[in-house]
Design a protein around this motif. Structure first.
Motif, PDB file in Angstrom:
ATOM      1  N   MET A   6       0.844  -1.178   0.000  1.00 15.81           N
ATOM      2  CA  MET A   6       0.000   0.000   0.000  1.00 15.81           C
ATOM      3  C   MET A   6       0.890   1.242   0.000  1.00 15.81           C
ATOM      4  SD  MET A   6      -2.817   1.150   2.802  1.00 15.81           S
ATOM      5  CE  MET A   6      -4.346   0.804   1.983  1.00 15.81           C
ATOM      6  N   ALA A   7       0.551   2.196  -0.842  1.00 14.88           N
ATOM      7  CA  ALA A   7       1.326   3.428  -0.966  1.00 14.88           C
ATOM      8  C   ALA A   7       1.108   4.338   0.240  1.00 14.88           C
ATOM      9  CB  ALA A   7       0.919   4.150  -2.244  1.00 14.88           C
ATOM     10  N   LYS A   8       2.067   5.215   0.485  1.00 14.45           N
ATOM     11  CA  LYS A   8       1.973   6.219   1.545  1.00 14.45           C
ATOM     12  C   LYS A   8       1.998   7.585   0.881  1.00 14.45           C
ATOM     13  CE  LYS A   8       4.637   3.296   4.630  1.00 14.45           C
ATOM     14  NZ  LYS A   8       5.891   3.167   5.354  1.00 14.45           N
ATOM     15  N   ALA A   9       1.303   8.537   1.468  1.00 17.12           N
ATOM     16  CA  ALA A   9       1.267   9.875   0.887  1.00 17.12           C
ATOM     17  C   ALA A   9       0.988  10.907   1.966  1.00 17.12           C
ATOM     18  CB  ALA A   9       0.186   9.952  -0.187  1.00 17.12           C
ATOM     19  N   VAL A  10       1.395  12.128   1.692  1.00 17.51           N
ATOM     20  CA  VAL A  10       1.063  13.271   2.545  1.00 17.51           C
ATOM     21  C   VAL A  10       0.882  14.468   1.621  1.00 17.51           C
ATOM     22  CG1 VAL A  10       3.476  13.916   2.993  1.00 17.51           C
ATOM     23  CG2 VAL A  10       1.705  14.588   4.610  1.00 17.51           C
ATOM     24  N   ASP A  11      -0.116  15.274   1.906  1.00 12.21           N
ATOM     25  CA  ASP A  11      -0.341  16.469   1.113  1.00 12.21           C
ATOM     26  C   ASP A  11       0.687  17.534   1.493  1.00 12.21           C
ATOM     27  OD1 ASP A  11      -2.458  17.734  -0.772  1.00 12.21           O
ATOM     28  OD2 ASP A  11      -2.047  19.269   0.752  1.00 12.21           O
ATOM     29  N   ASN A  12       1.111  18.326   0.511  1.00  8.12           N
ATOM     30  CA  ASN A  12       2.102  19.373   0.783  1.00  8.12           C
ATOM     31  C   ASN A  12       1.639  20.352   1.853  1.00  8.12           C
ATOM     32  OD1 ASN A  12       4.057  18.429  -0.957  1.00  8.12           O
ATOM     33  ND2 ASN A  12       3.522  19.814  -2.623  1.00  8.12           N
ATOM     34  N   THR A  13       0.332  20.558   2.012  1.00  7.46           N
ATOM     35  CA  THR A  13      -0.155  21.497   3.026  1.00  7.46           C
ATOM     36  C   THR A  13       0.184  21.021   4.432  1.00  7.46           C
ATOM     37  OG1 THR A  13      -2.370  20.496   3.058  1.00  7.46           O
ATOM     38  CG2 THR A  13      -2.023  22.370   1.566  1.00  7.46           C
ATOM     39  N   VAL A  14       0.263  19.712   4.614  1.00  9.46           N
ATOM     40  CA  VAL A  14       0.629  19.160   5.925  1.00  9.46           C
ATOM     41  C   VAL A  14       2.094  19.474   6.221  1.00  9.46           C
ATOM     42  CG1 VAL A  14       0.866  17.043   7.276  1.00  9.46           C
ATOM     43  CG2 VAL A  14      -1.115  17.351   5.772  1.00  9.46           C
ATOM     44  N   LEU A  15       2.964  19.229   5.251  1.00 10.46           N
ATOM     45  CA  LEU A  15       4.390  19.515   5.424  1.00 10.46           C
ATOM     46  C   LEU A  15       4.618  21.016   5.568  1.00 10.46           C
ATOM     47  CD1 LEU A  15       5.843  17.050   2.760  1.00 10.46           C
ATOM     48  CD2 LEU A  15       5.375  16.626   5.191  1.00 10.46           C
ATOM     49  N   ASP A  16       3.896  21.797   4.753  1.00  7.59           N
ATOM     50  CA  ASP A  16       4.050  23.250   4.823  1.00  7.59           C
ATOM     51  C   ASP A  16       3.649  23.810   6.179  1.00  7.59           C
ATOM     52  OD1 ASP A  16       5.042  23.407   2.257  1.00  7.59           O
ATOM     53  OD2 ASP A  16       3.160  24.090   1.365  1.00  7.59           O
ATOM     54  N   ALA A  17       2.669  23.202   6.836  1.00  9.30           N
ATOM     55  CA  ALA A  17       2.256  23.689   8.158  1.00  9.30           C
ATOM     56  C   ALA A  17       3.409  23.605   9.155  1.00  9.30           C
ATOM     57  CB  ALA A  17       1.049  22.905   8.662  1.00  9.30           C
ATOM     58  N   ALA A  18       4.151  22.512   9.128  1.00 12.41           N
ATOM     59  CA  ALA A  18       5.307  22.383  10.023  1.00 12.41           C
ATOM     60  C   ALA A  18       6.385  23.399   9.655  1.00 12.41           C
ATOM     61  CB  ALA A  18       5.870  20.969   9.960  1.00 12.41           C
ATOM     62  N   LEU A  19       6.642  23.568   8.367  1.00 17.37           N
ATOM     63  CA  LEU A  19       7.661  24.519   7.930  1.00 17.37           C
ATOM     64  C   LEU A  19       7.231  25.953   8.225  1.00 17.37           C
ATOM     65  CD1 LEU A  19       8.659  22.808   4.575  1.00 17.37           C
ATOM     66  CD2 LEU A  19       9.873  22.684   6.769  1.00 17.37           C
ATOM     67  N   ASP A  20       5.929  26.231   8.108  1.00 14.97           N
ATOM     68  CA  ASP A  20       5.426  27.568   8.443  1.00 14.97           C
ATOM     69  C   ASP A  20       5.688  27.900   9.914  1.00 14.97           C
ATOM     70  OD1 ASP A  20       4.521  28.015   5.855  1.00 14.97           O
ATOM     71  OD2 ASP A  20       2.434  27.504   6.317  1.00 14.97           O
ATOM     72  N   LYS A  21       5.557  26.911  10.787  1.00 11.64           N
ATOM     73  CA  LYS A  21       5.830  27.141  12.215  1.00 11.64           C
ATOM     74  C   LYS A  21       7.303  27.465  12.424  1.00 11.64           C
ATOM     75  CE  LYS A  21       5.123  27.444  16.589  1.00 11.64           C
ATOM     76  NZ  LYS A  21       4.540  28.666  17.121  1.00 11.64           N
ATOM     77  N   ILE A  22       8.176  26.724  11.776  1.00  5.26           N
ATOM     78  CA  ILE A  22       9.613  27.007  11.881  1.00  5.26           C
ATOM     79  C   ILE A  22       9.905  28.421  11.409  1.00  5.26           C
ATOM     80  CG2 ILE A  22      11.890  26.384  10.962  1.00  5.26           C
ATOM     81  CD1 ILE A  22      10.850  23.428  11.000  1.00  5.26           C
ATOM     82  N   ALA A  23       9.203  28.862  10.368  1.00  6.11           N
ATOM     83  CA  ALA A  23       9.423  30.194   9.795  1.00  6.11           C
ATOM     84  C   ALA A  23       8.881  31.323  10.670  1.00  6.11           C
ATOM     85  CB  ALA A  23       8.818  30.259   8.392  1.00  6.11           C
ATOM     86  N   THR A  24       8.332  31.001  11.844  1.00  6.66           N
ATOM     87  CA  THR A  24       7.957  32.054  12.800  1.00  6.66           C
ATOM     88  C   THR A  24       9.140  32.426  13.686  1.00  6.66           C
ATOM     89  OG1 THR A  24       7.154  30.536  14.535  1.00  6.66           O
ATOM     90  CG2 THR A  24       5.542  31.260  12.856  1.00  6.66           C
ATOM     91  N   ALA A  25      10.286  31.792  13.470  1.00  3.59           N
ATOM     92  CA  ALA A  25      11.470  32.087  14.278  1.00  3.59           C
ATOM     93  C   ALA A  25      11.849  33.556  14.160  1.00  3.59           C
ATOM     94  CB  ALA A  25      12.642  31.205  13.847  1.00  3.59           C
ATOM     95  N   THR A  26      12.285  34.111  15.274  1.00  2.00           N
ATOM     96  CA  THR A  26      12.709  35.509  15.316  1.00  2.00           C
ATOM     97  C   THR A  26      14.193  35.653  15.667  1.00  2.00           C
ATOM     98  OG1 THR A  26      11.995  35.670  17.626  1.00  2.00           O
ATOM     99  CG2 THR A  26      10.412  36.358  15.919  1.00  2.00           C
ATOM    100  N   ARG A  27      14.845  34.508  15.926  1.00  2.00           N
ATOM    101  CA  ARG A  27      16.272  34.551  16.263  1.00  2.00           C
ATOM    102  C   ARG A  27      16.936  33.261  15.807  1.00  2.00           C
ATOM    103  NH1 ARG A  27      18.365  34.703  22.476  1.00  2.00           N
ATOM    104  NH2 ARG A  27      17.106  32.808  22.473  1.00  2.00           N
ATOM    105  N   ALA A  28      18.137  33.413  15.248  1.00  2.00           N
ATOM    106  CA  ALA A  28      19.004  32.279  14.937  1.00  2.00           C
ATOM    107  C   ALA A  28      20.243  32.415  15.821  1.00  2.00           C
ATOM    108  CB  ALA A  28      19.403  32.275  13.467  1.00  2.00           C
ATOM    109  N   SER A  29      20.608  31.322  16.501  1.00  2.00           N
ATOM    110  CA  SER A  29      21.755  31.354  17.416  1.00  2.00           C
ATOM    111  C   SER A  29      22.775  30.315  17.007  1.00  2.00           C
ATOM    112  CB  SER A  29      21.309  31.050  18.852  1.00  2.00           C
ATOM    113  OG  SER A  29      20.378  32.009  19.298  1.00  2.00           O
ATOM    114  N   LEU A  30      24.039  30.726  16.925  1.00  2.00           N
ATOM    115  CA  LEU A  30      25.144  29.787  16.772  1.00  2.00           C
ATOM    116  C   LEU A  30      25.490  29.300  18.171  1.00  2.00           C
ATOM    117  CD1 LEU A  30      27.360  28.467  14.988  1.00  2.00           C
ATOM    118  CD2 LEU A  30      28.792  30.455  15.559  1.00  2.00           C
TER     119      LEU A  30
END
Length: 120
Positions: free
Chosen positions: A1-25
């Motif tokens: 059986m094939a597996k799939a995920v819609d891009n909107t699901v992946l984009d939701a996680a990436l959208d949360k990451i893109a709320t970052a306001t600081r990058a730290s080394l």
């Protein structure tokens, strides 16, 4: 059986990451938001303009974090991780090439990707 995920699901996680306001080394992996202070060597303010979403390199989706130049170094050490946070939550941590830095100097952080692959 094939597996799939819609891009909107992946984009939701990436959208949360893109709320970052600081990058730290960091000299190590922080365990949580409060832990960033113990390992941060340099940090820079970022915003939504520093993130670009696209198809993944091999599958899925990715968000590219823009390069940051001339970031002021606050503590001497060797950077091995980059952490993204939104001021209250540690959103993402990744490894980076070991970079020796000296307090008072500057460091350049290259562009990098957060990629979520399609299920296989």
């Amino acid at each position: 059986m094939a597996k799939a995920v819609d891009n909107t699901v992946l984009d939701a996680a990436l959208d949360k990451i893109a709320t970052a306001t600081r990058a730290s080394l960091c000299s190590g992996q922080p365990a949580n938001f409060a832990g960033i202070a113990a390992v941060a060597l340099a940090d820079v303010t970022i915003d939504s303009g520093d993130f670009t979403k696209a198809d993944g390199d091999t599958s899925g989706r990715k968000v590219t974090v823009a390069a940051q130049s001339g970031v002021t170094v606050d503590a001497t050490g060797t950077g091995t991780h980059i952490a993204l946070d939104d001021g209250t939550t540690l959103l993402y941590v990744t490894t980076c090439s070991s970079t020796a830095v000296t307090s008072g100097g500057t460091v350049d952080l290259g562009a990098w990707d957060v990629e979520i692959a399609d299920p296989s």
